[in-house]
Design a protein around this motif. Structure first.
Motif, short mmCIF file in Angstrom:
data_model
loop_
_atom_site.label_atom_id
_atom_site.label_comp_id
_atom_site.label_asym_id
_atom_site.label_seq_id
_atom_site.Cartn_x
_atom_site.Cartn_y
_atom_site.Cartn_z
N ALA A 34 2.15 4.41 1.12
CA ALA A 34 0.98 3.54 1.28
C ALA A 34 0.90 2.52 0.14
O ALA A 34 0.43 1.40 0.32
CB ALA A 34 -0.28 4.38 1.33
N PHE A 37 2.62 -0.69 0.86
CA PHE A 37 1.79 -1.60 1.67
C PHE A 37 0.80 -2.33 0.75
O PHE A 37 0.56 -3.53 0.90
CB PHE A 37 1.05 -0.83 2.75
CG PHE A 37 0.24 -1.70 3.66
CD1 PHE A 37 0.84 -2.34 4.74
CD2 PHE A 37 -1.11 -1.91 3.43
CE1 PHE A 37 0.11 -3.17 5.56
CE2 PHE A 37 -1.85 -2.75 4.25
CZ PHE A 37 -1.24 -3.38 5.32
N TYR A 41 0.11 -6.35 0.11
CA TYR A 41 -1.25 -6.91 0.13
C TYR A 41 -1.49 -7.73 -1.15
O TYR A 41 -1.95 -8.87 -1.09
CB TYR A 41 -2.27 -5.79 0.26
CG TYR A 41 -3.71 -6.22 0.10
CD1 TYR A 41 -4.42 -6.74 1.18
CD2 TYR A 41 -4.34 -6.10 -1.13
CE1 TYR A 41 -5.73 -7.14 1.03
CE2 TYR A 41 -5.65 -6.51 -1.29
CZ TYR A 41 -6.35 -7.02 -0.21
OH TYR A 41 -7.65 -7.43 -0.38
N TRP A 74 -0.66 -4.16 9.50
CA TRP A 74 -0.46 -2.70 9.46
C TRP A 74 -0.22 -2.14 10.86
O TRP A 74 0.67 -1.31 11.07
CB TRP A 74 -1.66 -2.03 8.79
CG TRP A 74 -1.62 -0.54 8.89
CD1 TRP A 74 -2.50 0.27 9.52
CD2 TRP A 74 -0.61 0.32 8.35
NE1 TRP A 74 -2.11 1.58 9.42
CE2 TRP A 74 -0.95 1.64 8.70
CE3 TRP A 74 0.56 0.10 7.62
CZ2 TRP A 74 -0.18 2.73 8.35
CZ3 TRP A 74 1.33 1.20 7.26
CH2 TRP A 74 0.96 2.49 7.62
N ARG B 31 -8.84 -4.22 -0.28
CA ARG B 31 -7.67 -3.39 -0.62
C ARG B 31 -7.99 -1.91 -0.42
O ARG B 31 -7.21 -1.17 0.18
CB ARG B 31 -7.29 -3.65 -2.08
CG ARG B 31 -5.98 -3.05 -2.52
CD ARG B 31 -5.75 -3.39 -3.99
NE ARG B 31 -4.38 -3.25 -4.39
CZ ARG B 31 -3.82 -2.12 -4.77
NH1 ARG B 31 -4.53 -1.00 -4.78
NH2 ARG B 31 -2.56 -2.08 -5.13
N LEU B 34 -8.39 -1.11 3.31
CA LEU B 34 -7.10 -1.11 4.00
C LEU B 34 -6.28 0.13 3.65
O LEU B 34 -5.71 0.79 4.52
CB LEU B 34 -6.29 -2.35 3.60
CG LEU B 34 -6.56 -3.62 4.40
CD1 LEU B 34 -5.90 -4.81 3.73
CD2 LEU B 34 -6.04 -3.48 5.82
N LEU B 35 -6.25 0.45 2.35
CA LEU B 35 -5.46 1.61 1.91
C LEU B 35 -6.00 2.90 2.52
O LEU B 35 -5.22 3.78 2.89
CB LEU B 35 -5.48 1.71 0.39
CG LEU B 35 -4.35 0.96 -0.31
CD1 LEU B 35 -4.41 1.20 -1.79
CD2 LEU B 35 -2.99 1.38 0.22
N GLN B 37 -7.48 3.13 5.40
CA GLN B 37 -7.05 3.12 6.80
C GLN B 37 -5.55 3.43 6.90
O GLN B 37 -5.12 4.18 7.78
CB GLN B 37 -7.34 1.75 7.39
CG GLN B 37 -6.98 1.67 8.85
CD GLN B 37 -8.05 0.94 9.64
OE1 GLN B 37 -9.01 0.45 9.08
NE2 GLN B 37 -7.89 0.88 10.94
N VAL B 38 -4.77 2.86 5.99
CA VAL B 38 -3.31 3.09 6.00
C VAL B 38 -3.02 4.56 5.79
O VAL B 38 -2.22 5.16 6.51
CB VAL B 38 -2.64 2.22 4.91
CG1 VAL B 38 -1.21 2.68 4.66
CG2 VAL B 38 -2.64 0.76 5.32
N ARG B 39 -3.68 5.15 4.79
CA ARG B 39 -3.40 6.56 4.48
C ARG B 39 -3.83 7.47 5.64
O ARG B 39 -3.18 8.48 5.91
CB ARG B 39 -4.12 6.98 3.21
CG ARG B 39 -3.50 6.33 1.98
CD ARG B 39 -3.72 7.12 0.70
NE ARG B 39 -2.89 6.60 -0.36
CZ ARG B 39 -3.28 5.72 -1.27
NH1 ARG B 39 -4.51 5.27 -1.26
NH2 ARG B 39 -2.44 5.29 -2.19
#
Lengths: 201, 398
Positions: A34, A37, A41, A74, B31, B34-35, B37-39
């Motif tokens: 993560a 990513f 960003y 994403w 940030r 988003l992180l 959601q990504v995780r």
């Protein structure tokens, strides 16, 4: 000679940047990282925000579009979409979002004209002093004038001129954003510049 | 407005755009969101190695370079296949070879290369265990062949097996400090494998040439020692809270039970062989009588063998008592002692069987039936032991 050297340096930097992007993307896809990513960003949030900022009516909309760009990016990663150039891919998403925004609003012309007079929609982060505030107003005015002029060009020409001369993208990146070949984009750009001559200015 | 003015304005817009900076709070907030959601949506399934290689090639090698390199790489690959393709096929064919075959050295060299290229200690142990299994399979195949050089080839194969078993034993001590998640599995694998090797070698030994039997017994002993070493590690891991890999007490008990059963079975087989010697002596009639010297020698051998069987039985019984009293710490020494005693008794029995087939045919008159005493061993196994007095009488001619 000097120009060639600069071009070589620019291309080298560009390729190195792409290599870093691909490495981060590789880590996200294979190592489930993560943080990789997050690195992408960090590298592009400012430029995507800038790309969007002058094209939408307010700072809030610009922020929404920028955030939505990375969210869609994403989702594209999750769907294993082929991403050959991360930067161009992000610009492509952002551009489509801006188009979607005006399509939904159904009033691109109205917004462009209205927001340029609306100084209250400026970014607090940007407008830290009056000089910069003034420059922003001028830039929006210039952009309105330019848009009104190039509105007479074909859509392809308009897109290439905007992406090349305002957003500063290279032909290869524009090609990926517009889903054309770099050679085709180059030809369109030169024809667009000629077409500007022929406009009844 | 001229074209020049238009381009100037475009440049001005571009310059202004470059000065635009997003709010730090917006950047940070987005940030984090988003992180998060990504995780939450990050796939957990590991990516397969071929997909990983494909992604690495696609991501890290530029498209232009791929286009540029495709033809030369294909040409080089074709040349490589033409030159080394035969070698690859040779390696493949060598996998079915046995000691003494022309391609066998290639098989061994390939194994050594694979071991050298394996990085983790646990992985090396697993790989070496796999190669030990191959040695056992080779011995089984060799046991069924009937060519002139079979004993020598078999002896070579058994010697190789002994060497590999000793290597596995050394590797066991190397992995003790490893924290890899599959360390315990690798040790359990070695433990079970050593029991299986003992069983396999026992079957092979029944029909093996006489000159190989001693080597086979030594290989059996090496397998027992390797198994006991694995058991000791499992025992240590089950009692030591600092050990990184988890072993349950049930695993340890399973390991001991397997070993005790294996030793009991060997003891039982030896006892059966001794009884078969008696049976044959009562049934066979020939025209010749054994000499007094031969008779005395056989009597002495029988006495010795029976004594060794009894000693092995009592050692095994002691081991079972320790097991029933849950004195697992003392078990490894007792297991080795029992295995050693059984091995000695087994060798003597085999020797006695071989000697009696030459001398006993002289026994022309039936002798008194053999008297068997029962030695009851705790738990499941019961081993019949022939009393020394009656056994002696079985080979005494009238």
């Amino acid at each position: 000679m000097f120009l060639n050297f600069r071009a070589v340096v620019f291309r080298g930097k560009n390729r190195m940047s792409q290599l870093i992007d691909h490495y981060q993307l590789y880590r996200v896809r294979t190592k489930r990282d993560a943080d990789a990513f997050a690195n992408i960003y960090d590298r592009y949030i400012a430029s995507i925000y800038r790309f969007v900022y002058l094209k939408v009516p307010s700072k809030e909309v610009a922020e929404d579009v920028a955030a939505e760009t990375f969210l869609r990016f994403w989702h594209a990663i999750l769907q294993n979409t082929e991403i050959r150039n991360v930067r161009a891919f992000l610009y492509q998403i952002a551009r489509n979002l801006v188009v979607d925004f005006y399509r939904k609003e159904g009033a691109m012309r109205r917004v462009v004209t209205n927001d340029l007079d609306d100084t209250s929609t400026g970014s607090e982060g940007l407008l830290s002093d009056r000089g910069r505030h003034q420059r922003l107003i001028e830039a929006r005015t210039d952009l309105r004038i330019v848009r009104e002029r190039i509105e007479k060009l074909k859509e392809d020409y308009r897109d290439v001129v905007t992406l090349r001369l305002i957003d500063g993208l290279g032909f290869a990146d524009i090609a990926l954003v517009l889903e054309k070949t770099p050679g085709h984009v180059r030809v369109i750009y030169h024809r667009a510049v000629k077409a500007l001559d022929n406009l009844s200015l | 407005m001229t074209k020049h003015d238009l381009l100037r304005k475009l440049k001005s817009v571009r310059t202004t755009e470059r000065a635009i900076v997003p709010d730090a709070s917006f950047v940070l907030r987005t940030r984090e969101n988003l992180l998060l959601q990504v995780r939450n949506t990050l796939p957990t399934r590991p990516v397969a190695m071929p997909t990983r290689a494909k992604l690495a090639m696609g991501s890290l090698v530029p498209d232009r370079m791929m286009d540029f390199m495709r033809a030369p790489v294909l040409a080089a690959f074709s040349v490589f296949v033409a030159i080394f393709g035969g070698s690859v096929m040779s390696v493949s064919a060598s996998s079915r070879s046995i000691p003494g075959d022309f391609l066998y050295p290639i098989k061994i060299a390939t194994e050594q290369t694979r071991l050298a290229l394996t990085s983790g200690k646990v992985d090396r142990l697993k790989l070496k265990s796999e190669f030990v299994n191959r040695r056992v399979d080779e011995i089984k195949v060799l046991a069924t062949t009937s060519d002139v050089g079979q004993p020598a080839r078999m002896k070579q194969a058994v010697d190789d097996l002994k060497r590999d078993l000793n290597t596995v034993k050394l590797q066991l001590s190397d992995v003790q400090s490893e924290v890899a998640p599959d360390t315990a599995d690798a040790i359990k694998l070695v433990d079970k494998q050593s029991n299986q090797i003992v069983e396999d070698l026992k079957l092979v030994k029944n029909d093996a040439p006489e000159e190989v039997k001693t080597s086979l017994a030594e290989a059996q002993s090496a397998a027992v020692h390797t198994g006991v070493a694995a058991f000791e590690m499992l025992l240590t891991a089950s009692t030591d809270p600092d050990t990184q890999w988890v072993v349950s007490e049930a695993d340890v008990r399973d390991s001991i039970n397997d070993k005790v059963d294996s030793i009991s079975a060997t003891l039982s087989d030896s006892n059966d062989k001794l009884r078969s010697v008696n049976a044959s002596s009562t049934l066979v009639e020939t025209n010749e009588n054994p000499t007094d010297a031969e008779r005395n020698s056989l009597q002495g051998m029988t006495n010795t063998t029976v004594g060794q069987l009894n000693a092995a039985s009592s050692t095994l019984q002691e081991a079972r008592v320790l097991l029933s009293e849950n004195k697992l710490g003392e078990m490894s020494d007792k297991l080795l002692e029992a295995a050693q005693a059984v091995s000695v008794a087994e060798t003597s029995t085999d020797h006695l069987v071989a000697s009696s087939t030459q001398a006993i045919p002289a026994a022309s008159v039936p002798v008194a039936p053999i008297e068997v005493i029962e030695v009851v061993i705790p738990a499941s196994t019961t081993v019949d032991i022939v009393s020394s007095d009656t056994a002696t009488s079985t080979i005494t001619p009238p």
